[in-house]
Design an enzyme around this catalytic site. Structure first.
Site, short mmCIF file in Angstrom:
data_model
loop_
_atom_site.label_atom_id
_atom_site.label_comp_id
_atom_site.label_asym_id
_atom_site.label_seq_id
_atom_site.Cartn_x
_atom_site.Cartn_y
_atom_site.Cartn_z
N HIS A 270 10.46 16.69 4.66
CA HIS A 270 9.17 17.34 4.42
C HIS A 270 9.13 17.96 3.03
CE1 HIS A 270 5.52 19.64 5.38
NE2 HIS A 270 5.37 18.74 6.35
N PRO A 271 8.03 17.73 2.29
CA PRO A 271 7.97 18.14 0.88
C PRO A 271 7.42 19.55 0.63
CG PRO A 271 6.07 16.78 1.38
CD PRO A 271 6.87 16.90 2.66
N CYS A 272 7.30 20.38 1.66
CA CYS A 272 6.65 21.67 1.48
C CYS A 272 7.38 22.59 0.51
CB CYS A 272 6.47 22.36 2.84
SG CYS A 272 8.01 22.61 3.74
N LYS A 273 8.69 22.40 0.33
CA LYS A 273 9.46 23.27 -0.57
C LYS A 273 9.78 22.61 -1.90
CE LYS A 273 9.94 26.57 2.52
NZ LYS A 273 9.32 27.90 2.33
#
Length: 322
Positions: A270-273
């Protein structure tokens, strides 16, 4: 329950991505985010310096208009994965925290070194002698005799007449019985045991196909992975979790539909960070008196994502020091 939450979250993000406008102006230095053009430039740089990666157009029906048709996402295939994450518990771990301010503990750059106990065992094995009596070799005190090339003495004369091999086989002396203690090829052992062997004595090599896509909502790259076992059969989600750091399994890594390839859901980091981590790296480099170019984005991206999938050996890029 976690999978249900991940599924609902992914559906909500799909709608948000559709509604999000395409980033036009560069925000790389300020936020660590990329425009589609910057993603393509960084991808070209990666392909040039690491030819194991290449561009793919993907499925035409899933093509994104803000990316070139022939450069929809990046691909590398048959990446080896020699061991499971749990096997790395026997190795010394050195961690360099990249983002200390993150509430969830931040991202870390992880390096695995061989356990000192393993090294000691290897040294003992190297010192082992095949002599059952453990006797030392006595020095030679007498004169040495070196046989001349024209020496008429022939050792073959003392061996007698050669054996008749046909008669040898007829008597059944040439048959080899199955010895359970004999070393068997790893593929044979794996097939006989369903791919798993007692004591993990056989190297279980998996392979992965990795993709890097552009996430329009988060405006960052996104890693996707699809694994195969030793018999080139697709891995189940539970099996792929064995190759993912337990700190990120079912949290950072989730199953979602690939944006460019039809078929079953694939594991994705997941690319949220990602943007926050990249912004921290940009600031660290700037504090050292240097400047990080946007073309280096994917080279650095591959290195900090390695903390999530430490046993998948995909990173053959240049070293980067902050």
């Amino acid at each position: 329950m976690q999978r249900v939450l991940n599924f609902a979250h992914s559906k909500a993000l799909a709608v948000a991505e559709y509604m999000t406008p395409v980033l036009k102006d560069s925000k790389f230095k300020e936020t660590g985010r990329l425009t589609p053009d910057e993603f393509v430039a960084a991808g070209d740089f990666l392909v040039h310096h690491c030819p194991t990666w290449f561009w793919s157009p993907g499925d035409e029906s899933k093509s994104r208009s803000y990316l070139p048709k022939e450069k929809q996402f990046l691909v590398t295939k048959n990446v080896p994965c020699y061991k499971r994450c749990k096997q790395m518990e026997a190795m010394e771990v050195t961690e360099n925290i990249i983002d200390e301010g993150d509430d969830e503990g931040g991202w870390v750059e992880t390096r695995f070194e061989q356990d000192s106990n393993v090294t000691a065992v290897q040294e003992k094995v190297a010192d082992m002698s095949l002599d059952s009596k453990s006797e030392q070799t006595k020095p030679v005190t007498g004169p040495l005799h070196v046989q001349d090339e024209n020496d008429d003495d022939d050792d073959d004369d003392d061996e007698g007449e050669a054996a008749d091999m046909e008669e040898y086989d007829e008597k059944g002396l040439g048959e080899i019985e199955d010895d359970p203690a004999a070393l068997q090829p790893s593929s044979t052992v794996a097939a006989a045991t369903g791919g798993e062997t007692e004591g993990d004595t056989v190297l279980q090599t998996r392979t992965y196909d990795l993709n890097i896509t552009y996430d329009k909502y988060y405006q960052t790259p996104r890693m996707w992975l699809f694994g195969y076992d030793e018999r080139v059969q697709p891995l189940h989600h539970s099996q792929m979790l064995d190759d993912i750091s337990q700190d990120h399994a079912n949290k950072t890594v989730t199953l979602e539909a690939h944006p460019h390839i039809p078929g079953p859901p694939r594991a994705s980091i997941h690319p949220c960070k990602h943007a926050d981590v990249m912004k921290k790296i940009i600031e660290t480099v700037a504090e050292g008196g240097s400047e990080l170019g946007v073309h280096m984005y994917l080279l650095i991206f591959l290195k900090f994502v390695q903390a999530v999938i430490p046993t998948i050996e995909y990173d053959y890029t240049r070293q980067f020091t902050m």
